[in-house]
Design a protein around this motif. Structure first.
Motif, PDB file in Angstrom:
ATOM      1  N   THR A  65       0.807  -1.232   0.000  1.00 23.48           N
ATOM      2  CA  THR A  65       0.000   0.000   0.000  1.00 23.48           C
ATOM      3  C   THR A  65       0.834   1.274   0.000  1.00 23.48           C
ATOM      4  N   ALA A  66       2.108   1.186   0.352  1.00 25.20           N
ATOM      5  CA  ALA A  66       2.918   2.407   0.362  1.00 25.20           C
ATOM      6  C   ALA A  66       4.271   2.210  -0.329  1.00 25.20           C
ATOM      7  N   PRO A  92       3.798   1.490  -4.283  1.00 25.73           N
ATOM      8  CA  PRO A  92       3.252   2.717  -4.891  1.00 25.73           C
ATOM      9  C   PRO A  92       4.259   3.878  -4.908  1.00 25.73           C
ATOM     10  N   TRP A 148      -3.963   3.451  -7.501  1.00 28.34           N
ATOM     11  CA  TRP A 148      -2.643   3.991  -7.177  1.00 28.34           C
ATOM     12  C   TRP A 148      -2.756   5.444  -6.692  1.00 28.34           C
ATOM     13  N   LEU A 190      -3.732   5.365  -3.152  1.00 32.19           N
ATOM     14  CA  LEU A 190      -2.652   4.921  -2.264  1.00 32.19           C
ATOM     15  C   LEU A 190      -1.605   6.022  -2.091  1.00 32.19           C
ATOM     16  N   VAL A 236      -3.253   7.170   1.413  1.00 33.05           N
ATOM     17  CA  VAL A 236      -2.671   6.232   2.384  1.00 33.05           C
ATOM     18  C   VAL A 236      -1.225   6.608   2.726  1.00 33.05           C
ATOM     19  N   THR A 237      -0.413   6.807   1.688  1.00 35.65           N
ATOM     20  CA  THR A 237       1.003   7.094   1.922  1.00 35.65           C
ATOM     21  C   THR A 237       1.209   8.367   2.746  1.00 35.65           C
TER      22      THR A 237
END
Ligand code: PHE
Ligand code: NA
Length: 501
Positions: A53-54, A57, A430, A433, A437-438
Motif C-alpha cells: 500500500t505504500a 506505490p 494507485w 494509495l 494512504v502514503t
C-alpha cells in the motif's frame, strides 16, 4: 548543446541497480530486529501490507517522475511544478549528508573483514570497537584527530565509488551491480546455510518466526512496518527518480517496482533467518534466552557478530569474511546510488558531462566524509546525523513531494504515464494509495518521532543540547535552506526546455 542522456544497457541491469540500492545495511541489521520486536512472524502481515500500500506505490511514483522527465530529481520535480525544484535540491542535500557517513560504515566493515581473520577484537569486542578500533573521544565533539585505521579504508571506499560513477551508468553502475548483487546473494546464502547448521539455530528461528498475533492490532507494530518499508526502500531520497531517468522510453515501470520491492523484502527475510539462526547459537552458547542476545544496528554487526565468531569452533574466519563481506557489498551498491543522485542533479544544472560532474561531486563528498568521520568523534557525528536523516529528512521530504504533487493535481498525469508504458496498469487505486494512504502514514510517523524528540533529547543524555542543535536540527535546516536557495536561482536553460517540453 544538449547531451544525449545515458541509458541502462538492459532491463536486468536497471533492476539489479535498483535492488542494489535498496538492499543495504538496513536489510541485514535493521529488519530482523524490527520484525522480532514487533510480533515476530505476525509482523510479516503489516509489513506486506505496508509494502503493497505504500512501498511499491512510492517506488512507482519515483519511477514515474524520473522516467517521464528523464532528468535528475530537481529538474524532474521542476517539470511537474516550478517551485517543487526546491524539494529536489533538498533531497540532493540529504543524499550528500548520507553519503558522507554511509561510506564510513562500509569502511568499518572492510576493516572487520580483516579482523575476522585473527579475531583481532579479542575477548571484549564491545570495548575493542569504540576503544582500540575507533579510539572514540570520551565525550562527543566535532573536529578531532584522525584514526588511521578508519581513514585508510575510507579513502579506498571513495576511490571505488568515484571510479564506478566515472565509468558511467551503463558500464560503471550497471556492471558493478551485475557483479555485486549476484555475489552478495551467493555469499549471504552460504552464510545463512552455515548458520542453520549451528547448534541452537532452530531456537533462533523459532524466536524470529513465532507469530505473536496479540500484537497485530497494536499501532506501534503498524508504524514499525511502514517505517521499515520507507527506510528499506529508501524512498524519499530521489534515488529511484534518478535511476529511472536512464530508462528507455518504453519501460515496464510497475513490473520493475514489484520486482525491486519484493526482492528487497526477500533479502530482509533471508537476513532475518541468517541473523536469528546465529543469535540462536549465541544464546545456546552463553545459556541465555534469545531475548537477551537480540540486537540490531552497529551493535549487532560490530559487537554481537564478533562475539559469535569467537565462539565458533570451525570456519570462524570464513564466517566473519562472509558476514562483513556482505555488509561491504550491500553498503557499496547503496552508496553508489546515493552519490549518483547528486551527480545527476549537478550534471543537469550545470550542463556538464559526467566526468567533471563526478570529479566535482565525488571530490566534495569524499572530502567532507574523509575530513569529518574517520576521527575520534566519528561515531558520535554519525549517530546524530543518521538519526535526524532517518527520522525527519526522508520522511518529511517524501511527505512534501507526495502531498504537493497530489494537491497540484498531477497524480493523474503520472498515473497515465505509468499505465502507458507498463505491463500491469495501476489505475485509480494507485492515486488513492499515493494521495491518501502514503501521506497519512508518513505524517503519522513524523508526528510520532517529533513527540519522542520533544519528550527526551536523543541519546538519553549522551549529547549536549548544543550538539543536537547544531548537528541534528542545524544540518536538517541547512538542507532545506539549500534546497530553497537553489530553486530561487534562475535557470534559463531549464525554463526554455520546460517550455518546449
Ligand atoms: N535502504 C537501504 C537499506 O535498507 C540503505 C540505503 C540508505 C540505500 C540510503 C540508499 C540510501 O539499508
Ligand atoms: Na533495503
Amino acid at each position: 548543446t544538449d547531451r544525449p542522456r545515458e541509458q541502462w544497457g538492459t532491463r536486468a541491469g536497471f533492476l539489479l541497480a535498483a535492488i542494489g540500492s535498496a538492499v543495504g545495511l538496513g536489510n541485514i541489521w535493521r529488519f530482523p530486529k524490527e520484525a522480532y520486536d514487533n510480533g515476530g512472524g505476525a509482523f510479516l502481515v503489516p509489513y506486506l501490507i505496508a509494502l503493497l500500500t505504500a512501498g511499491i506505490p512510492l517506488l512507482i511514483f519515483e519511477y514515474a517522475v524520473g522516467h517521464r522527465a528523464r532528468k535528475g530529481a530537481p529538474r524532474a520535480y521542476r517539470r511537474l511544478w516550478r517551485p517543487l525544484e526546491a524539494v529536489g535540491w533538498w533531497q540532493v542535500a540529504i543524499c550528500f549528508v548520507i553519503a558522507t557517513y554511509y561510506a564510513v560504515i562500509v569502511a568499518w566493515s572492510i576493516r572487520y573483514i580483516g579482523f575476522s581473520l585473527d579475531e583481532r577484537w579479542g575477548s571484549d569486542p564491545d570495548a575493542f570497537f569504540s576503544g582500540e578500533f575507533l579510539n572514540s573521544n570520551p565525550t562527543p565533539g566535532i573536529f578531532a584527530p584522525f584514526v588511521p585505521g578508519v581513514l585508510i579504508p575510507l579513502i579506498a571506499v571513495w576511490a571505488i565509488t568515484i571510479a564506478v560513477l566515472a565509468i558511467g551508468v551503463k558500464r560503471g553502475i550497471e556492471i558493478a551491480n551485475k557483479i555485486f548483487i549476484p555475489l552478495l546473494v551467493v555469499l549471504f546464502m552460504i552464510l545463512v546455510v552455515r548458520a542453520l547448521f549451528l547448534p541452537g539455530a532452530m531456537d533462533g528461528l523459532n524466536a524470529f518466526f513465532t507469530p505473536d498475533w496479540s500484537r497485530i492490532l497494536d499501532g506501534t507494530v503498524w508504524t514499525a512496518a511502514y517505517g521499515q518499508i520507507f527506510f528499506s526502500l529508501s524512498v524519499g531520497f530521489a534515488i529511484m527518480v534518478t535511476y529511472s531517468s536512464y530508462l528507455k522510453r518504453k519501460a515496464d515501470l510497475t513490473g520493475s517496482a514489484m520486482v525491486a520491492g519484493f526482492a528487497n523484502s526477500s533479502f530482509g527475510i533471508l537476513a532475518g533467518i541468517g541473523v536469528f539462526a546465529t543469535l540462536g547459537f549465541m544464546a545456546a552458547q552463553t545459556s541465555q534466552p534469545i531475548s537477551e542476545v537480540v540486537s540490531g544496528g552497529p551493535g549487532l554487526a560490530f559487537v554481537a557478530f564478533p562475539q559469535i565468531i569467537s565462539e565458533l569452533s570451525g570456519g570462524a574466519a570464513l564466517f566473519g569474511v562472509l558476514f562483513f563481506g556482505s555488509l561491504v557489498i550491500a553498503g557499496l551498491t547503496s552508496l553508489i546510488s546515493i552519490v549518483q543522485v547528486i551527480v545527476a542533479a549537478v550534471q543537469d544544472r550545470l550542463n556538464i558531462g559526467r566526468l567533471p560532474a563526478v570529479a566535482l561531486v565525488g571530490g566534495a563528498t569524499a572530502l567532507v566524509s574523509i575530513g569529518l568521520f574517520p576521527t575520534r568523534n566519528g561515531l558520535y557525528i554519525l549517530d546524530v546525523a543518521d538519526h535526524w536523516i532517518n527520522q525527519y529528512g526522508i520522511l518529511l521530504a517524501a511527505l512534501v513531494v507526495v502531498v504537493v504533487v497530489a494537491v497540484i493535481g498531477k497524480l493523474p498525469l503520472l498515473q497515465r504515464h505509468v499505465d502507458s508504458v507498463s505491463s500491469i496498469r495501476v489505475g485509480r487505486a494507485w492515486i488513492v494509495l499515493i494521495g491518501v494512504v502514503t501521506p497519512i502514514m508518513l505524517a503519522f510517523m513524523m508526528v510520532r518521532s517529533l513527540q519522542d524528540e520533544l519528550a527526551e533529547n536523543y541519546g538519553g543524555g549522551s549529547y549536549t543540547t548544543a550538539y543536537l542543535l547544531t548537528l541534528g536540527w542545524g544540518v536538517a535546516a541547512a538542507a532545506i535552506v539549500f534546497g530553497v536557495l537553489m530553486a530561487l536561482i534562475p535557470d534559463k536553460r531549464a525554463d526554455a526546455e520546460d517550455r518546449a517540453y
